[in-house]
Design an enzyme around this catalytic site. Structure first.
Site, mmCIF file in Angstrom:
data_model
loop_
_atom_site.group_PDB
_atom_site.id
_atom_site.type_symbol
_atom_site.label_atom_id
_atom_site.label_comp_id
_atom_site.label_asym_id
_atom_site.label_seq_id
_atom_site.Cartn_x
_atom_site.Cartn_y
_atom_site.Cartn_z
ATOM 1 N N LYS A 12 13.020 34.385 -26.066
ATOM 2 C CA LYS A 12 13.681 35.476 -25.336
ATOM 3 C C LYS A 12 13.091 36.813 -25.789
ATOM 4 O O LYS A 12 12.765 37.677 -24.979
ATOM 5 C CB LYS A 12 15.200 35.492 -25.625
ATOM 6 C CG LYS A 12 16.023 34.698 -24.648
ATOM 7 C CD LYS A 12 16.609 35.591 -23.553
ATOM 8 C CE LYS A 12 16.899 34.855 -22.277
ATOM 9 N NZ LYS A 12 17.994 33.912 -22.303
ATOM 10 N N LYS A 31 6.042 22.297 -19.646
ATOM 11 C CA LYS A 31 7.272 21.507 -19.809
ATOM 12 C C LYS A 31 8.233 21.767 -18.650
ATOM 13 O O LYS A 31 8.422 22.931 -18.263
ATOM 14 C CB LYS A 31 7.954 21.910 -21.129
ATOM 15 C CG LYS A 31 9.175 21.101 -21.451
ATOM 16 C CD LYS A 31 9.996 21.747 -22.557
ATOM 17 C CE LYS A 31 11.229 22.397 -21.975
ATOM 18 N NZ LYS A 31 12.259 22.790 -22.904
ATOM 19 N N LYS A 70 14.402 24.531 -16.438
ATOM 20 C CA LYS A 70 15.059 25.411 -15.476
ATOM 21 C C LYS A 70 14.525 26.825 -15.603
ATOM 22 O O LYS A 70 14.324 27.524 -14.625
ATOM 23 C CB LYS A 70 16.577 25.442 -15.740
ATOM 24 C CG LYS A 70 17.295 24.163 -15.397
ATOM 25 C CD LYS A 70 18.667 24.080 -16.104
ATOM 26 C CE LYS A 70 18.986 22.640 -16.483
ATOM 27 N NZ LYS A 70 19.991 22.497 -17.539
HETATM 28 P P1 TYM Z 1 19.436 20.917 -22.200
HETATM 29 O O1 TYM Z 1 20.596 20.935 -21.279
HETATM 30 O O2 TYM Z 1 18.484 22.031 -22.165
HETATM 31 O O3 TYM Z 1 18.624 19.605 -21.993
HETATM 32 C C1 TYM Z 1 19.265 18.349 -21.990
HETATM 33 C C2 TYM Z 1 18.337 17.296 -22.554
HETATM 34 O O4 TYM Z 1 17.178 17.193 -21.734
HETATM 35 C C3 TYM Z 1 16.017 17.246 -22.559
HETATM 36 N N1 TYM Z 1 14.922 17.869 -21.809
HETATM 37 C C4 TYM Z 1 13.683 17.357 -21.745
HETATM 38 N N2 TYM Z 1 13.132 16.254 -22.270
HETATM 39 C C5 TYM Z 1 11.822 16.006 -21.993
HETATM 40 N N3 TYM Z 1 11.062 16.805 -21.189
HETATM 41 C C6 TYM Z 1 11.581 17.920 -20.617
HETATM 42 N N4 TYM Z 1 10.830 18.662 -19.834
HETATM 43 C C7 TYM Z 1 12.950 18.250 -20.904
HETATM 44 N N5 TYM Z 1 13.757 19.259 -20.525
HETATM 45 C C8 TYM Z 1 14.961 19.017 -21.095
HETATM 46 C C9 TYM Z 1 16.432 18.103 -23.746
HETATM 47 O O5 TYM Z 1 15.605 17.879 -24.854
HETATM 48 C C10 TYM Z 1 17.854 17.649 -23.955
HETATM 49 O O6 TYM Z 1 17.901 16.488 -24.758
HETATM 50 N N6 TYM Z 1 20.684 22.131 -26.810
HETATM 51 C C11 TYM Z 1 20.830 21.058 -25.871
HETATM 52 C C12 TYM Z 1 22.270 20.763 -25.506
HETATM 53 C C13 TYM Z 1 23.151 20.378 -26.650
HETATM 54 C C14 TYM Z 1 23.022 19.212 -27.454
HETATM 55 C C15 TYM Z 1 24.110 19.256 -28.362
HETATM 56 C C16 TYM Z 1 22.100 18.159 -27.478
HETATM 57 C C17 TYM Z 1 24.234 21.053 -27.099
HETATM 58 N N7 TYM Z 1 24.812 20.391 -28.132
HETATM 59 C C18 TYM Z 1 24.291 18.241 -29.306
HETATM 60 C C19 TYM Z 1 22.282 17.144 -28.433
HETATM 61 C C20 TYM Z 1 23.373 17.203 -29.327
HETATM 62 C C21 TYM Z 1 20.111 21.517 -24.609
HETATM 63 O O7 TYM Z 1 19.786 22.649 -24.455
HETATM 64 O O8 TYM Z 1 19.983 20.645 -23.667
#
Ligand code: TYM
Length: 344
Positions: A127, A210, A213
């Site tokens: 950011k 990658k 969103k």
């Molecule tokens: P978020 O919502 O950004 O993403 C959800 C999951 O999708 C995976 N992901 C990917 N994996 C491979 N290639 C990609 N291009 C890709 N884009 C997204 C992310 O690695 C994730 O596993 N911080 C987490 C949410 C969270 C969380 C937690 C996860 C909050 N508390 C506790 C595990 C445990 C996140 O931003 O997810």
């Protein structure tokens, strides 16, 4: 009579029980990166182990600040999980804010991590590099994530590679808490492991970066028809003429095909790339068909579930109640360990 879940029962008697924990942000429509990087593992693992999956609406507030949109995305994620094969008889699916105690645990953890460590967080640094002003929620995001994982005694966290740093912070916080507040032979928190599968750790988006969103390069899991076609056709390729041989391993279309096609199909398509006379347009059409087939059942199930909002709400309510019970019992131990006096 339902068959007993033998592997889970065996687990429950094992002091080193595997507890799978993971979260997903309701910050937009879920995409193929979310699916292959995380959700598919969530679905696989919840059949084998005790599992807690939550829709992290507190986390999403760091970027989504429109109440209607946050509500809509939250219900969308629940629908997506159920459509993709999450079985509420097997594990817990719930909304993060139905367990407000996670914010209490996060507060306790804030006192165990330096600001410098959080300032080196990838999302926070990103950011700043983009010249944007990050809010304090974003700085503290990994601490809330640690609380999410540790409040259920999570031991295994299936995520994509982008979450590696967050899991490291979680591990450090578990250890730091145990060292500070527990005796060596009776630690409160297990130190969880990230579960990251190499071949799906980073799913590329339509521009080869990658899929994310925030890059606007996603293909939605439930995109279909014209929307899906437009996105697939927009996948960036080089300008090698149709007749010439092409290297599948250097192609963004093939990188996605790999996740949908079985080995034989992949080999067949790779052969066509190398032979020449096979254009990127052909490959995109192939990918389109593969995506349609792969998600056909889930799409149909999602449409049915859209007609049953009360059922979806019931699943979330039940999941939330079970998670809350677990978390509140755990927090009593955390409060006792830290010396936070409770009078009720
Ligand atoms: P978020 O919502 O950004 O993403 C959800 C999951 O999708 C995976 N992901 C990917 N994996 C491979 N290639 C990609 N291009 C890709 N884009 C997204 C992310 O690695 C994730 O596993 N911080 C987490 C949410 C969270 C969380 C937690 C996860 C909050 N508390 C506790 C595990 C445990 C996140 O931003 O997810």
């Amino acid at each position: 009579m339902e068959a007993p879940h033998t592997s889970k029962e065996a687990d429950a008697q094992n002091p080193e029980q595997t507890i799978v924990v993971s979260g997903i942000q309701p910050s937009g429509r879920l995409h193929l990166g979310n699916y292959f990087g995380a959700i598919r593992q969530h679905i696989d693992l919840h059949q084998q182990h005790e599992a807690y999956y939550f829709i992290v609406n507190y986390h999403a507030l760091t970027s989504v600040q429109d109440a209607d949109l946050l509500r809509e995305h939250t219900m969308d994620v629940a629908l997506d999980y159920l459509a993709l094969g999450f079985d509420p008889e097997e594990a817990h699916l719930f909304i993060q804010s139905d367990v407000p105690a996670v914010t209490e645990l996060a507060w306790i953890f804030y006192n165990l991590v330096s600001v410098g460590r959080l300032e080196r967080g990838v999302a926070y640094k990103d950011k700043i590099e983009q010249g944007l002003t990050p809010n304090a929620g974003l700085l503290n995001y990994p601490v809330l994530q640690a609380a999410d994982i540790l409040i259920y005694g999570g031991t295994l966290v299936p995520v994509g590679a982008d979450q590696k740093q967050h899991i490291e912070i979680t591990r450090d916080l578990a250890q730091r808490f145990n060292q500070t507040f527990c005796s060596e032979d009776d630690p409160l928190f297990p130190v969880p492991e990230a579960h990251i599968l190499d071949d799906v750790a980073v799913i590329p988006g339509v521009d080869g970066r990658k899929m994310s969103k925030s890059y606007g390069n996603t293909i939605g899991i439930f995109d279909e028809g014209k929307t899906l076609k437009k996105k697939v056709m927009s996948i960036v390729t080089d300008s090698t003429p149709l007749d010439e041989p092409k290297d599948p391993e250097a192609c963004n279309v093939f990188a996605l095909i790999k996740h949908f096609a079985d080995d034989a199909k992949q080999a067949e398509i790779a052969e066509q790339y190398r032979a020449g006379g096979y254009g990127y347009g052909h490959a995109k059409k192939e990918l389109l068909g593969l995506i349609d087939d792969y998600f056909a059942e889930a799409r149909a199930r999602r449409k049915e579930l859209e007609q049953r909002p009360d059922y979806v709400m019931d699943v979330l309510r039940d999941g939330g109640r079970q998670a809350r019970e677990q978390a509140y019992a755990f927090m009593e131990r955390v409060r006792a360990a830290t010396g936070l006096v409770t009078t009720y």
